[in-house]
Scaffold this motif. Structure first.
Motif, PDB file in Angstrom:
ATOM      1  N   GLY A  98       0.812  -1.209   0.000  1.00  0.00           N
ATOM      2  CA  GLY A  98       0.000   0.000   0.000  1.00  0.00           C
ATOM      3  C   GLY A  98       0.847   1.261   0.000  1.00  0.00           C
ATOM      4  O   GLY A  98       1.778   1.392   0.789  1.00  0.00           O
ATOM      5  N   VAL A  99       0.518   2.189  -0.907  1.00  0.00           N
ATOM      6  CA  VAL A  99       1.192   3.488  -0.962  1.00  0.00           C
ATOM      7  C   VAL A  99       0.145   4.564  -1.252  1.00  0.00           C
ATOM      8  O   VAL A  99      -0.917   4.277  -1.810  1.00  0.00           O
ATOM      9  N   LEU A 100       0.449   5.795  -0.875  1.00  0.00           N
ATOM     10  CA  LEU A 100      -0.414   6.907  -1.249  1.00  0.00           C
ATOM     11  C   LEU A 100      -0.301   7.165  -2.750  1.00  0.00           C
ATOM     12  O   LEU A 100       0.748   6.939  -3.354  1.00  0.00           O
ATOM     13  N   TYR A 101      -1.371   7.670  -3.337  1.00  0.00           N
ATOM     14  CA  TYR A 101      -1.411   7.871  -4.796  1.00  0.00           C
ATOM     15  C   TYR A 101      -0.337   8.834  -5.288  1.00  0.00           C
ATOM     16  O   TYR A 101       0.091   8.769  -6.439  1.00  0.00           O
ATOM     17  N   ILE A 139      -0.948  -1.217  -4.493  1.00  0.00           N
ATOM     18  CA  ILE A 139      -2.294  -0.654  -4.406  1.00  0.00           C
ATOM     19  C   ILE A 139      -2.177   0.799  -3.960  1.00  0.00           C
ATOM     20  O   ILE A 139      -1.559   1.105  -2.938  1.00  0.00           O
ATOM     21  N   ARG A 140      -2.768   1.692  -4.728  1.00  0.00           N
ATOM     22  CA  ARG A 140      -2.696   3.127  -4.461  1.00  0.00           C
ATOM     23  C   ARG A 140      -3.920   3.598  -3.667  1.00  0.00           C
ATOM     24  O   ARG A 140      -5.044   3.192  -3.959  1.00  0.00           O
ATOM     25  N   PHE A 141      -3.682   4.478  -2.699  1.00  0.00           N
ATOM     26  CA  PHE A 141      -4.763   5.000  -1.861  1.00  0.00           C
ATOM     27  C   PHE A 141      -4.794   6.525  -1.945  1.00  0.00           C
ATOM     28  O   PHE A 141      -3.751   7.169  -2.019  1.00  0.00           O
ATOM     29  N   LYS A 142      -6.001   7.068  -1.898  1.00  0.00           N
ATOM     30  CA  LYS A 142      -6.159   8.516  -2.034  1.00  0.00           C
ATOM     31  C   LYS A 142      -5.950   9.269  -0.728  1.00  0.00           C
ATOM     32  O   LYS A 142      -5.792  10.494  -0.725  1.00  0.00           O
ATOM     33  N   SER A 143      -5.977   8.556   0.390  1.00  0.00           N
ATOM     34  CA  SER A 143      -5.785   9.222   1.679  1.00  0.00           C
ATOM     35  C   SER A 143      -5.059   8.301   2.649  1.00  0.00           C
ATOM     36  O   SER A 143      -5.083   7.073   2.492  1.00  0.00           O
ATOM     37  N   LEU A 144      -4.437   8.906   3.652  1.00  0.00           N
ATOM     38  CA  LEU A 144      -3.782   8.112   4.686  1.00  0.00           C
ATOM     39  C   LEU A 144      -4.798   7.282   5.450  1.00  0.00           C
ATOM     40  O   LEU A 144      -4.519   6.157   5.859  1.00  0.00           O
ATOM     41  N   GLY A 145      -6.001   7.856   5.645  1.00  0.00           N
ATOM     42  CA  GLY A 145      -7.040   7.123   6.363  1.00  0.00           C
ATOM     43  C   GLY A 145      -7.389   5.812   5.690  1.00  0.00           C
ATOM     44  O   GLY A 145      -7.516   4.774   6.342  1.00  0.00           O
ATOM     45  N   SER A 146      -7.545   5.840   4.367  1.00  0.00           N
ATOM     46  CA  SER A 146      -7.885   4.611   3.641  1.00  0.00           C
ATOM     47  C   SER A 146      -6.710   3.630   3.628  1.00  0.00           C
ATOM     48  O   SER A 146      -6.910   2.413   3.691  1.00  0.00           O
ATOM     49  N   LEU A 147      -5.481   4.156   3.571  1.00  0.00           N
ATOM     50  CA  LEU A 147      -4.308   3.287   3.652  1.00  0.00           C
ATOM     51  C   LEU A 147      -4.227   2.612   5.017  1.00  0.00           C
ATOM     52  O   LEU A 147      -3.976   1.401   5.124  1.00  0.00           O
ATOM     53  N   ASP A 187      -6.656   2.037   7.101  1.00  0.00           N
ATOM     54  CA  ASP A 187      -7.757   1.075   7.215  1.00  0.00           C
ATOM     55  C   ASP A 187      -7.406  -0.237   6.527  1.00  0.00           C
ATOM     56  O   ASP A 187      -7.596  -1.330   7.084  1.00  0.00           O
ATOM     57  N   ALA A 188      -6.877  -0.144   5.306  1.00  0.00           N
ATOM     58  CA  ALA A 188      -6.528  -1.343   4.546  1.00  0.00           C
ATOM     59  C   ALA A 188      -5.387  -2.112   5.200  1.00  0.00           C
ATOM     60  O   ALA A 188      -5.391  -3.354   5.219  1.00  0.00           O
ATOM     61  N   HIS A 189      -4.424  -1.403   5.752  1.00  0.00           N
ATOM     62  CA  HIS A 189      -3.288  -2.081   6.369  1.00  0.00           C
ATOM     63  C   HIS A 189      -3.692  -2.742   7.689  1.00  0.00           C
ATOM     64  O   HIS A 189      -3.294  -3.879   7.979  1.00  0.00           O
ATOM     65  N   GLY A 190      -4.488  -2.037   8.473  1.00  0.00           N
ATOM     66  CA  GLY A 190      -4.920  -2.608   9.742  1.00  0.00           C
ATOM     67  C   GLY A 190      -5.747  -3.861   9.583  1.00  0.00           C
ATOM     68  O   GLY A 190      -5.698  -4.768  10.418  1.00  0.00           O
ATOM     69  N   SER A 191      -6.492  -3.937   8.486  1.00  0.00           N
ATOM     70  CA  SER A 191      -7.341  -5.103   8.242  1.00  0.00           C
ATOM     71  C   SER A 191      -6.673  -6.117   7.317  1.00  0.00           C
ATOM     72  O   SER A 191      -7.319  -7.056   6.870  1.00  0.00           O
ATOM     73  N   ALA A 192      -5.383  -5.905   7.014  1.00  0.00           N
ATOM     74  CA  ALA A 192      -4.556  -6.845   6.235  1.00  0.00           C
ATOM     75  C   ALA A 192      -4.989  -6.972   4.776  1.00  0.00           C
ATOM     76  O   ALA A 192      -4.666  -7.958   4.125  1.00  0.00           O
ATOM     77  N   ARG A 193      -5.736  -6.002   4.259  1.00  0.00           N
ATOM     78  CA  ARG A 193      -6.012  -6.011   2.827  1.00  0.00           C
ATOM     79  C   ARG A 193      -4.742  -5.646   2.050  1.00  0.00           C
ATOM     80  O   ARG A 193      -4.627  -5.977   0.885  1.00  0.00           O
ATOM     81  N   VAL A 194      -3.855  -4.921   2.693  1.00  0.00           N
ATOM     82  CA  VAL A 194      -2.464  -4.822   2.229  1.00  0.00           C
ATOM     83  C   VAL A 194      -1.602  -5.309   3.392  1.00  0.00           C
ATOM     84  O   VAL A 194      -1.945  -5.110   4.561  1.00  0.00           O
ATOM     85  N   GLN A 195      -0.483  -5.969   3.071  1.00  0.00           N
ATOM     86  CA  GLN A 195       0.341  -6.551   4.142  1.00  0.00           C
ATOM     87  C   GLN A 195       1.615  -5.756   4.409  1.00  0.00           C
ATOM     88  O   GLN A 195       2.297  -5.993   5.395  1.00  0.00           O
ATOM     89  N   TYR A 196       1.912  -4.812   3.516  1.00  0.00           N
ATOM     90  CA  TYR A 196       3.139  -4.024   3.632  1.00  0.00           C
ATOM     91  C   TYR A 196       2.825  -2.630   3.115  1.00  0.00           C
ATOM     92  O   TYR A 196       2.130  -2.480   2.103  1.00  0.00           O
ATOM     93  N   ALA A 197       3.273  -1.595   3.826  1.00  0.00           N
ATOM     94  CA  ALA A 197       2.922  -0.237   3.412  1.00  0.00           C
ATOM     95  C   ALA A 197       3.994   0.752   3.847  1.00  0.00           C
ATOM     96  O   ALA A 197       4.772   0.495   4.771  1.00  0.00           O
ATOM     97  N   ILE A 198       4.006   1.887   3.155  1.00  0.00           N
ATOM     98  CA  ILE A 198       4.896   2.989   3.507  1.00  0.00           C
ATOM     99  C   ILE A 198       4.045   4.036   4.219  1.00  0.00           C
ATOM    100  O   ILE A 198       3.119   4.598   3.627  1.00  0.00           O
ATOM    101  N   HIS A 199       4.364   4.287   5.490  1.00  0.00           N
ATOM    102  CA  HIS A 199       3.566   5.171   6.331  1.00  0.00           C
ATOM    103  C   HIS A 199       4.269   6.492   6.584  1.00  0.00           C
ATOM    104  O   HIS A 199       5.498   6.594   6.489  1.00  0.00           O
ATOM    105  N   SER A 200       3.475   7.486   6.961  1.00  0.00           N
ATOM    106  CA  SER A 200       4.036   8.688   7.565  1.00  0.00           C
ATOM    107  C   SER A 200       4.276   8.376   9.037  1.00  0.00           C
ATOM    108  O   SER A 200       3.727   7.404   9.577  1.00  0.00           O
ATOM    109  N   ALA A 201       5.082   9.183   9.696  1.00  0.00           N
ATOM    110  CA  ALA A 201       5.305   8.983  11.133  1.00  0.00           C
ATOM    111  C   ALA A 201       3.984   9.066  11.887  1.00  0.00           C
ATOM    112  O   ALA A 201       3.716   8.288  12.805  1.00  0.00           O
ATOM    113  N   ARG A 202       3.133   9.980  11.462  1.00  0.00           N
ATOM    114  CA  ARG A 202       1.860  10.203  12.146  1.00  0.00           C
ATOM    115  C   ARG A 202       0.912   9.022  11.960  1.00  0.00           C
ATOM    116  O   ARG A 202       0.272   8.578  12.913  1.00  0.00           O
ATOM    117  N   SER A 203       0.807   8.519  10.738  1.00  0.00           N
ATOM    118  CA  SER A 203      -0.128   7.414  10.501  1.00  0.00           C
ATOM    119  C   SER A 203       0.331   6.144  11.209  1.00  0.00           C
ATOM    120  O   SER A 203      -0.491   5.400  11.766  1.00  0.00           O
TER     121      SER A 203
END
Length: 321
Positions: free
Chosen positions: A44-47, A76-84, A86-102
């Protein structure tokens, strides 16, 4: 006697070697089976992340990871950190690049994620500290508790207000006249004109985290203008806020997480062309992420006050988006 020892010890030695080999083979087979079961590693990455910039960069990233991991990779591209989140927490994506805040937010509400590595700059910076800088001729007034005019950029700025404001609430910074000026450029201009006695800024940190001077503020971008004024001093600095990490879901096999970690830690020396796609602003590569790295930002955002389950039926509560 020697013949007797060889007769008894050699079979034992062979048995030990065979047992170890069998154990390694079994472990490797189990790992291969788990990868086969996983089938696809969803990333998962931001768009607007450089990886998602165009189909060419997506393909280069996916092919590199697939080759190195022996596993199909889907971005998989996400339009917002919130959607990223959500997807990562529920394992719809298993690996993601986060901001420190998210990541700090997810770390407070879900034990399902694990930060494996964080990027560093070409100069070795692994994050920043918020700082309060005062003109030298105002230091005595500051120490005596007299109110000064302190400028900052915006109230939604992590380094410019959110982190310092927590220190103000905790009494680490005394009450002053805090002036929201709009941007870093406006802060620098106000300081040049003498309209403020000090300002909140940030300085880069490093592995050694050596003592920094005001010459490092804002990464030296405004150094010539700020240093042309009267001498100034850092009178307060925050804990380190690390750059946003690469994060794995804990449902991934331990061996795959180790492979991902090693891939990142060795990327600057082995695959610099891929690093340019993954972290173009942090060309120094990666270093190991540690437990507690993002506690400072968690405290700033009061994340520990969250008292309700944040992930329900695989959906992140909208209040955290």
């Amino acid at each position: 006697m020697l013949k007797l020892l060889r007769t008894h010890i050699l079979p034992i030695y062979i048995l030990v070697v065979l047992t170890l080999a069998t154990g390694i083979s079994t472990t490797n087979n189990a790992y291969a089976a788990r990868k086969d079961e996983l089938k696809v590693l969803r990333v998962g990455v931001l768009y607007n992340h450089p990886i998602a910039e165009n189909e060419k960069s997506i393909a280069e990233f996916s092919n590199f990871y697939a080759t190195q991991l022996g596993l199909k990779v889907e971005v998989i591209r996400f339009k917002s950190l919130g959607s990223l989140m959500d997807a990562h927490g529920s394992a719809r994506v298993q690996y993601a690049i986060h901001s420190a805040r998210s990541y700090a937010t997810m770390n407070e509400i879900c034990s399902c994620l694990h930060a494996i590595a964080r990027p560093i700059s070409a100069q070795g910076s692994n994050g920043f500290r918020s700082v309060l800088i005062i003109r030298d001729d105002k230091k005595a007034d500051y120490a005596n508790g007299e109110k000064l005019r302190i400028g900052f950029s915006r109230k939604n700025s992590m380094s410019g207000w959110l982190v310092p404001n927590k220190a103000i609430e905790n009494g680490d910074i005394p009450a002053n006249d805090f002036l929201e000026l709009g941007s870093v450029e406006d802060v620098v201009s106000a300081y040049e004109r003498g309209n403020v006695d000090g300002y909140f800024g940030w300085v880069p940190t490093s592995k050694l985290d050596e003592v920094v001077s005001s010459e490092k503020v804002f990464g030296t971008i405004y150094n010539s203008r700020l240093q042309a004024e009267k001498k100034s001093t850092i009178v307060w600095r925050s804990k380190i806020i690390h750059h946003g990490p690469h994060v794995a879901h804990r449902s991934l096999p331990k061996e795959l997480v180790e492979d991902l970690t090693n891939l990142l830690l060795n990327m600057s020396s082995r695959s610099p062309e891929v690093l340019d796609i993954i972290e173009p602003y942090f060309s120094g590569g990666f270093e190991q992420a540690n437990v507690g790295d993002y506690n400072a930002i968690s405290a700033v955002l009061n994340l520990s006050s969250i008292s309700v389950p944040a992930i329900i039926d695989g959906r992140l509560r909208s209040t955290l988006q």
